[in-house]
Design an enzyme around this catalytic site. Structure first.
Site, short mmCIF file in Angstrom:
data_model
loop_
_atom_site.label_atom_id
_atom_site.label_comp_id
_atom_site.label_asym_id
_atom_site.label_seq_id
_atom_site.Cartn_x
_atom_site.Cartn_y
_atom_site.Cartn_z
N GLU A 153 4.70 25.32 2.68
CA GLU A 153 3.40 25.24 2.02
C GLU A 153 2.31 25.01 3.06
OE1 GLU A 153 1.31 22.48 -1.47
OE2 GLU A 153 2.98 21.68 -0.28
N LYS A 197 -1.01 27.45 -6.97
CA LYS A 197 -0.38 26.21 -7.39
C LYS A 197 -1.07 25.60 -8.61
CE LYS A 197 1.12 21.82 -5.25
NZ LYS A 197 1.06 21.07 -3.96
N CYS A 254 5.76 23.00 -4.07
CA CYS A 254 5.80 21.56 -3.81
C CYS A 254 5.82 20.72 -5.09
CB CYS A 254 4.65 21.16 -2.89
SG CYS A 254 4.94 19.58 -2.02
#
Length: 259
Positions: A40, A107, A142
């Site tokens: 990431e 995200k 994540c």
């Protein structure tokens, strides 16, 4: 489902664009046709003060990785700073030999203790699957890993593998390993996870990038050091699991989502 080699490049956060060159050199010396994943925000990390510069550098990196994919026949992936209409997103890109740079997912679950919500805008949609060699791929970034609903929603597309990239801290390494295995088992598919390593703005990163089968077995893992590993996906691993029983959807509960 056809054969596909997948791999991870477990790197520290790059502070300069040129730092990716040794990694691309190693990939170019390997056999073509592999899907390689980076962590990431592997360029710049969570350096909020210099967000404008990292968004510009990310555009340069996109050009580098697009050319590399076209020249070598590999697919590269990872999340980068992405500026759109004065807003910033943590966006996962795929760089493909035939389709160029693809934005596949921004995200959704921003990490509030890390102040992500103060600098990034959450994505607006669940990712669509990316299909390569007949293999359907889902995505998460994540902190998304803590929310099984994101994975369950993607199950409607019958993914064979989920890709998760992260900057997950060493302080919560047990959460990382446990949740990756849980997502693989409950969704009855592979999980390919690429985490950063070394020091970062969030503290020391855990590494432990890995490939986990639908049965919860670890095909490979890298500890805390930088490194690369890959393996081939095996169709029978998924097919046999799902033939035995299908636990991906409960007949008693309906999944309801806002997006």
């Amino acid at each position: 489902m056809e054969t596909l080699s997948v791999g991870v490049c477990q790197t520290p956060v790059f502070n300069k664009l040129e730092e990716i060159s040794p990694w691309l050199d190693k990939i170019s010396n390997d056999s073509p046709g592999t899907l390689w994943i980076f962590p990431e925000l592997f360029l710049g990390g969570f350096d909020y003060e210099n967000k404008e510069a990292w968004a510009e550098k990310s555009l340069e990196l996109q050009e580098v990785m697009t050319r590399f994919a076209a020249d070598t026949g590999n697919i590269l992936g990872g999340s980068l700073w992405d500026r759109q209409d004065e807003k910033y997103y943590n966006t996962f890109y795929l760089f493909t030999p035939d389709r160029g740079a693809l934005k596949v997912y921004s995200k959704l679950h921003l990490f509030l203790p890390g102040k992500e919500n103060q600098y990034f805008t959450a994505g607006s949609a669940c990712p669509d699957p990316f299909v390569h060699h007949g293999i359907k791929i889902g995505f998460a970034i994540c902190h998304d890993l803590r929310y099984p609903e994101l994975f369950l929603h993607q199950q409607g597309n019958e993914p064979d593998i989920f890709i998760v990239n992260a900057q997950w801290p060493l302080a919560r390494i047990e959460h990382w390993l446990t949740l990756l295995r849980a997502r693989a088992i409950e969704n009855q598919c592979y999980v390919l996870a690429c985490n950063g390593m070394g020091n970062s703005a969030l503290g020391r990163l855990a590494g432990h990038s890995c490939l986990i089968t639908s049965w919860g077995r670890t095909r490979f893992i890298i500890n805390e050091e930088p490194g690369m590993k890959k393996a081939e996906l095996e169709e029978e691993v998924i097919v046999k699991d799902r033939e035995m029983f299908d636990s991906r959807r409960s007949p008693f509960f309906e999944l309801r989502l806002k997006i």
